[in-house]
Structure formats: structure tokens, C-alpha cells
Motif scaffolding. Structure first.
Motif, PDB file in Angstrom:
ATOM      1  N   MET A   1      78.337  50.095  74.640  1.00  0.00           N
ATOM      2  CA  MET A   1      79.685  48.962  75.036  1.00  0.00           C
ATOM      3  C   MET A   1      79.730  48.852  74.193  1.00  0.00           C
ATOM      4  SD  MET A   1      77.954  46.345  77.994  1.00  0.00           S
ATOM      5  CE  MET A   1      78.019  47.166  79.262  1.00  0.00           C
ATOM      6  N   ASP A   2      80.949  48.311  73.495  1.00  0.00           N
ATOM      7  CA  ASP A   2      81.556  47.803  73.053  1.00  0.00           C
ATOM      8  C   ASP A   2      81.228  46.380  72.408  1.00  0.00           C
ATOM      9  OD1 ASP A   2      83.902  50.036  72.158  1.00  0.00           O
ATOM     10  OD2 ASP A   2      84.747  48.893  73.568  1.00  0.00           O
ATOM     11  N   GLY A   3      80.740  46.708  70.648  1.00  0.00           N
ATOM     12  CA  GLY A   3      80.481  45.422  70.282  1.00  0.00           C
ATOM     13  C   GLY A   3      79.147  44.855  70.312  1.00  0.00           C
ATOM     14  N   VAL A   4      78.411  45.928  71.182  1.00  0.00           N
ATOM     15  CA  VAL A   4      76.813  45.802  70.580  1.00  0.00           C
ATOM     16  C   VAL A   4      76.434  46.926  69.526  1.00  0.00           C
ATOM     17  CG1 VAL A   4      75.254  47.448  71.804  1.00  0.00           C
ATOM     18  CG2 VAL A   4      76.586  45.860  73.092  1.00  0.00           C
ATOM     19  N   SER A   5      75.577  46.252  68.528  1.00  0.00           N
ATOM     20  CA  SER A   5      75.311  46.500  67.061  1.00  0.00           C
ATOM     21  C   SER A   5      73.782  47.690  67.873  1.00  0.00           C
ATOM     22  CB  SER A   5      75.091  45.894  66.767  1.00  0.00           C
ATOM     23  OG  SER A   5      73.382  44.800  67.622  1.00  0.00           O
ATOM     24  N   TYR A   6      73.527  48.489  66.669  1.00  0.00           N
ATOM     25  CA  TYR A   6      71.918  48.975  66.643  1.00  0.00           C
ATOM     26  C   TYR A   6      71.411  48.209  66.870  1.00  0.00           C
ATOM     27  CZ  TYR A   6      68.147  51.446  65.524  1.00  0.00           C
ATOM     28  OH  TYR A   6      66.646  51.835  66.046  1.00  0.00           O
ATOM     29  N   GLU A   7      70.694  46.800  66.215  1.00  0.00           N
ATOM     30  CA  GLU A   7      69.968  45.820  66.646  1.00  0.00           C
ATOM     31  C   GLU A   7      70.216  45.689  67.717  1.00  0.00           C
ATOM     32  OE1 GLU A   7      72.261  45.819  63.684  1.00  0.00           O
ATOM     33  OE2 GLU A   7      70.962  46.526  61.865  1.00  0.00           O
ATOM     34  N   GLN A   8      70.719  45.109  68.001  1.00  0.00           N
ATOM     35  CA  GLN A   8      70.770  44.643  69.717  1.00  0.00           C
ATOM     36  C   GLN A   8      70.055  45.707  70.713  1.00  0.00           C
ATOM     37  OE1 GLN A   8      75.169  43.565  70.256  1.00  0.00           O
ATOM     38  NE2 GLN A   8      74.112  41.687  71.155  1.00  0.00           N
ATOM     39  N   PHE A   9      70.744  47.499  70.005  1.00  0.00           N
ATOM     40  CA  PHE A   9      69.809  47.710  71.410  1.00  0.00           C
ATOM     41  C   PHE A   9      68.774  48.260  71.307  1.00  0.00           C
ATOM     42  CE2 PHE A   9      68.783  52.926  70.597  1.00  0.00           C
ATOM     43  CZ  PHE A   9      69.257  52.940  72.172  1.00  0.00           C
ATOM     44  N   ARG A  10      68.228  48.228  69.732  1.00  0.00           N
ATOM     45  CA  ARG A  10      66.663  48.395  69.670  1.00  0.00           C
ATOM     46  C   ARG A  10      65.999  47.904  69.781  1.00  0.00           C
ATOM     47  NH1 ARG A  10      62.781  47.367  66.098  1.00  0.00           N
ATOM     48  NH2 ARG A  10      61.497  49.241  65.238  1.00  0.00           N
ATOM     49  N   ASP A  11      66.114  46.100  69.924  1.00  0.00           N
ATOM     50  CA  ASP A  11      66.000  45.005  70.695  1.00  0.00           C
ATOM     51  C   ASP A  11      65.535  44.748  72.000  1.00  0.00           C
ATOM     52  OD1 ASP A  11      65.512  43.864  67.876  1.00  0.00           O
ATOM     53  OD2 ASP A  11      66.610  42.181  68.538  1.00  0.00           O
ATOM     54  N   ALA A  12      66.594  45.662  72.653  1.00  0.00           N
ATOM     55  CA  ALA A  12      66.257  46.278  74.290  1.00  0.00           C
ATOM     56  C   ALA A  12      65.012  46.706  74.907  1.00  0.00           C
ATOM     57  CB  ALA A  12      68.170  46.347  74.300  1.00  0.00           C
ATOM     58  N   TRP A  13      64.595  47.889  73.555  1.00  0.00           N
ATOM     59  CA  TRP A  13      63.764  48.849  74.000  1.00  0.00           C
ATOM     60  C   TRP A  13      62.306  48.508  73.046  1.00  0.00           C
ATOM     61  CZ3 TRP A  13      61.687  52.476  70.948  1.00  0.00           C
ATOM     62  CH2 TRP A  13      62.398  52.591  69.952  1.00  0.00           C
ATOM     63  N   ALA A  14      62.575  48.541  72.071  1.00  0.00           N
ATOM     64  CA  ALA A  14      61.639  48.460  71.400  1.00  0.00           C
ATOM     65  C   ALA A  14      60.242  47.867  71.408  1.00  0.00           C
ATOM     66  CB  ALA A  14      62.080  48.747  69.426  1.00  0.00           C
ATOM     67  N   PRO A  15      59.110  47.455  71.206  1.00  0.00           N
ATOM     68  CA  PRO A  15      58.290  46.403  71.859  1.00  0.00           C
ATOM     69  C   PRO A  15      58.185  45.040  70.869  1.00  0.00           C
ATOM     70  CG  PRO A  15      56.899  48.837  71.308  1.00  0.00           C
ATOM     71  CD  PRO A  15      58.875  48.902  71.626  1.00  0.00           C
ATOM     72  N   GLU A  16      57.511  44.527  70.804  1.00  0.00           N
ATOM     73  CA  GLU A  16      57.583  43.638  69.525  1.00  0.00           C
ATOM     74  C   GLU A  16      56.052  43.816  69.620  1.00  0.00           C
ATOM     75  OE1 GLU A  16      58.158  40.493  72.081  1.00  0.00           O
ATOM     76  OE2 GLU A  16      60.370  39.963  70.827  1.00  0.00           O
ATOM     77  N   ASN A  17      55.750  44.305  68.383  1.00  0.00           N
ATOM     78  CA  ASN A  17      54.138  44.851  67.614  1.00  0.00           C
ATOM     79  C   ASN A  17      54.570  44.827  66.218  1.00  0.00           C
ATOM     80  OD1 ASN A  17      55.290  47.774  67.646  1.00  0.00           O
ATOM     81  ND2 ASN A  17      53.602  48.134  69.597  1.00  0.00           N
ATOM     82  N   ASP A  18      53.531  45.373  65.725  1.00  0.00           N
ATOM     83  CA  ASP A  18      53.565  45.945  64.365  1.00  0.00           C
ATOM     84  C   ASP A  18      53.736  47.567  64.276  1.00  0.00           C
ATOM     85  OD1 ASP A  18      53.085  45.426  61.725  1.00  0.00           O
ATOM     86  OD2 ASP A  18      50.882  45.625  61.733  1.00  0.00           O
ATOM     87  N   ASP A  19      55.200  47.903  63.166  1.00  0.00           N
ATOM     88  CA  ASP A  19      55.639  48.495  62.853  1.00  0.00           C
ATOM     89  C   ASP A  19      54.692  49.675  63.040  1.00  0.00           C
ATOM     90  OD1 ASP A  19      58.073  48.009  64.148  1.00  0.00           O
ATOM     91  OD2 ASP A  19      59.205  48.100  61.720  1.00  0.00           O
ATOM     92  N   ASP A  20      53.365  49.480  62.109  1.00  0.00           N
ATOM     93  CA  ASP A  20      52.235  50.542  61.297  1.00  0.00           C
ATOM     94  C   ASP A  20      51.663  51.086  63.058  1.00  0.00           C
ATOM     95  OD1 ASP A  20      53.184  50.316  58.667  1.00  0.00           O
ATOM     96  OD2 ASP A  20      52.142  48.212  58.518  1.00  0.00           O
ATOM     97  N   ALA A  21      51.321  49.162  64.105  1.00  0.00           N
ATOM     98  CA  ALA A  21      51.033  50.641  64.924  1.00  0.00           C
ATOM     99  C   ALA A  21      51.801  50.881  66.101  1.00  0.00           C
ATOM    100  CB  ALA A  21      50.025  48.737  65.680  1.00  0.00           C
ATOM    101  N   TYR A  22      52.898  50.798  65.716  1.00  0.00           N
ATOM    102  CA  TYR A  22      53.763  51.840  66.874  1.00  0.00           C
ATOM    103  C   TYR A  22      53.516  53.030  66.596  1.00  0.00           C
ATOM    104  CZ  TYR A  22      57.568  53.178  69.563  1.00  0.00           C
ATOM    105  OH  TYR A  22      58.297  53.669  70.406  1.00  0.00           O
ATOM    106  N   PRO A  23      52.918  53.734  68.207  1.00  0.00           N
ATOM    107  CA  PRO A  23      52.099  55.150  68.118  1.00  0.00           C
ATOM    108  C   PRO A  23      52.687  56.254  68.145  1.00  0.00           C
ATOM    109  CG  PRO A  23      52.879  53.887  70.483  1.00  0.00           C
ATOM    110  CD  PRO A  23      53.042  53.378  69.164  1.00  0.00           C
TER     111      PRO A  23
END
Length: 89
Positions: A1-23
Motif C-alpha cells: 500500500m502507498d505510504g507503507v515503509s519496509y520497516e512497517q512491513f517487517r514489523d508486521a510479520w517478523a517475530p520479536e526475538n534476538d536476531d541471533d536466535a532467528y532460525p
């Protein structure tokens, strides 16, 4: 959608965990002809029959709902088994 940033997209799906532990290894590409079109690829080193055991840790539990609020359409979605990979040399 117009006006949506990549960061908003990532925050919508990416779990809140330590990047080092992401599988998974995540790659995001943007279309060179339409910067509103992206492809996200998650590479997980797991046998297809064991994918279900890690699938829940790849996205937020409410990712589909959150993405529906900011994504206009999904043209391709699925789980694929890698059959060829080159090292670029």
C-alpha cells in the motif's frame, strides 16, 4: 500500500526475538519496475517433514492479520524445497 515503509512491513510479520536466535536467513527484494512490490524469502535449514516444528518461530502469531492491514495483494505464497543452489563462483 502507498505510504507503507519496509520497516512497517517487517514489523508486521517478523517475530520479536534476538536476531541471533532467528532460525532463518531472510532476503527481501524490491521490484526494479515497481518499488511497492517486494518478495520476501525465508531460508530455513530443515527437512521438509520437520518444517512444521519451526514454522511458528518464523513469524508473529498474528502476522496474517497484521499484514492484511498494510499489504494490497499477495501474488505468490508457499513453502518450497530448495533443489539447486550455487555459490556464485
Amino acid at each position: 500500500m502507498d505510504g507503507v515503509s519496509y520497516e512497517q512491513f517487517r514489523d508486521a510479520w517478523a517475530p520479536e526475538n534476538d536476531d541471533d536466535a532467528y532460525p532463518a536467513v531472510v532476503s527481501v527484494g524490491r521490484s526494479v519496475t515497481n518499488d511497492r512490490q517486494v518478495i520476501t524469502i525465508l531460508e530455513v535449514d530443515v527437512a521438509p517433514e520437520k518444517f512444521a516444528s519451526v514454522a511458528g518461530s518464523l513469524t508473529r502469531p498474528d502476522a496474517l492479520q497484521r499484514l492484511a492491514e498494510i499489504v494490497e495483494s499477495t501474488e505468490l505464497e508457499g513453502v518450497y524445497e530448495q533443489v539447486v543452489k550455487t555459490d556464485g563462483t
